[in-house]
Design a protein around this motif. Structure first.
Motif, PDB file in Angstrom:
ATOM      1  N   GLU A   1       0.848  -1.192   0.000  1.00  0.00           N
ATOM      2  CA  GLU A   1       0.000   0.000   0.000  1.00  0.00           C
ATOM      3  C   GLU A   1       0.887   1.246   0.000  1.00  0.00           C
ATOM      4  O   GLU A   1       1.816   1.341   0.809  1.00  0.00           O
ATOM      5  CB  GLU A   1      -0.899   0.007   1.240  1.00  0.00           C
ATOM      6  N   ALA A   2       0.587   2.163  -0.898  1.00  0.00           N
ATOM      7  CA  ALA A   2       1.313   3.436  -0.933  1.00  0.00           C
ATOM      8  C   ALA A   2       0.961   4.228   0.300  1.00  0.00           C
ATOM      9  O   ALA A   2      -0.212   4.313   0.694  1.00  0.00           O
ATOM     10  CB  ALA A   2       0.976   4.210  -2.200  1.00  0.00           C
ATOM     11  N   LEU A   3       1.964   4.796   0.933  1.00  0.00           N
ATOM     12  CA  LEU A   3       1.753   5.587   2.145  1.00  0.00           C
ATOM     13  C   LEU A   3       1.667   7.066   1.786  1.00  0.00           C
ATOM     14  O   LEU A   3       2.308   7.516   0.832  1.00  0.00           O
ATOM     15  CB  LEU A   3       2.909   5.343   3.125  1.00  0.00           C
ATOM     16  N   PRO A   4       0.905   7.820   2.567  1.00  0.00           N
ATOM     17  CA  PRO A   4       0.816   9.264   2.282  1.00  0.00           C
ATOM     18  C   PRO A   4       2.173   9.931   2.508  1.00  0.00           C
ATOM     19  O   PRO A   4       2.951   9.512   3.362  1.00  0.00           O
ATOM     20  CB  PRO A   4      -0.226   9.773   3.282  1.00  0.00           C
ATOM     21  N   ALA A   5       2.420  10.972   1.723  1.00  0.00           N
ATOM     22  CA  ALA A   5       3.660  11.738   1.872  1.00  0.00           C
ATOM     23  C   ALA A   5       3.658  12.426   3.224  1.00  0.00           C
ATOM     24  O   ALA A   5       2.632  12.898   3.695  1.00  0.00           O
ATOM     25  CB  ALA A   5       3.790  12.765   0.759  1.00  0.00           C
ATOM     26  N   ALA A   6       4.825  12.460   3.825  1.00  0.00           N
ATOM     27  CA  ALA A   6       4.946  13.072   5.158  1.00  0.00           C
ATOM     28  C   ALA A   6       4.856  14.562   5.108  1.00  0.00           C
ATOM     29  O   ALA A   6       5.104  15.218   4.184  1.00  0.00           O
ATOM     30  CB  ALA A   6       6.265  12.657   5.796  1.00  0.00           C
TER      31      ALA A   6
END
Length: 107
Positions: free
Chosen positions: A102-107
């Motif tokens: 799963e792609a994680l949201p950008a910090a």
């Protein structure tokens, strides 16, 4: 009159140099030192988990995978994968994935 103009120019030049030195020194002292918050270690593309590879093939098929890295969270044991992608126009971007692909949201 020439002496007055020359003196004025000299005083203004020295004053400007002194001001510039003061400003530069104060800026350097207040500049924070940035340290890396993440400790990603480079890995081979073949070492990406299969779910990450599947997501790349499905959702990022038009991108070239240029590099990969992994970071293990010491508290949870979870691994985050950092993948550097190149778009067809040459622009690069970095996407983070969890172990499930799963792609994680950008910090």
């Amino acid at each position: 009159m020439k002496k007055l103009f020359a003196t004025f120019a000299l005083v203004m030049g020295l004053g400007t140099a002194a001001f510039a030195t003061t400003v530069n020194n104060s800026v350097e002292m207040e500049t924070p030192i940035m340290t890396s918050l993440n400790d990603f270690k480079p890995i081979e593309l073949k070492d990406l988990p299969q779910p990450v590879q599947d997501t790349l093939a499905k959702d990022y098929a038009e991108f070239l995978v240029k590099a990969a890295a992994a970071e293990v969270n010491e508290e949870t044991g979870d691994t985050t994968y950092q993948v550097t992608l190149a778009a067809p126009d040459g622009n690069e971007s970095v996407v983070l994935f969890n172990e499930k692909g799963e792609a994680l949201p950008a910090a």
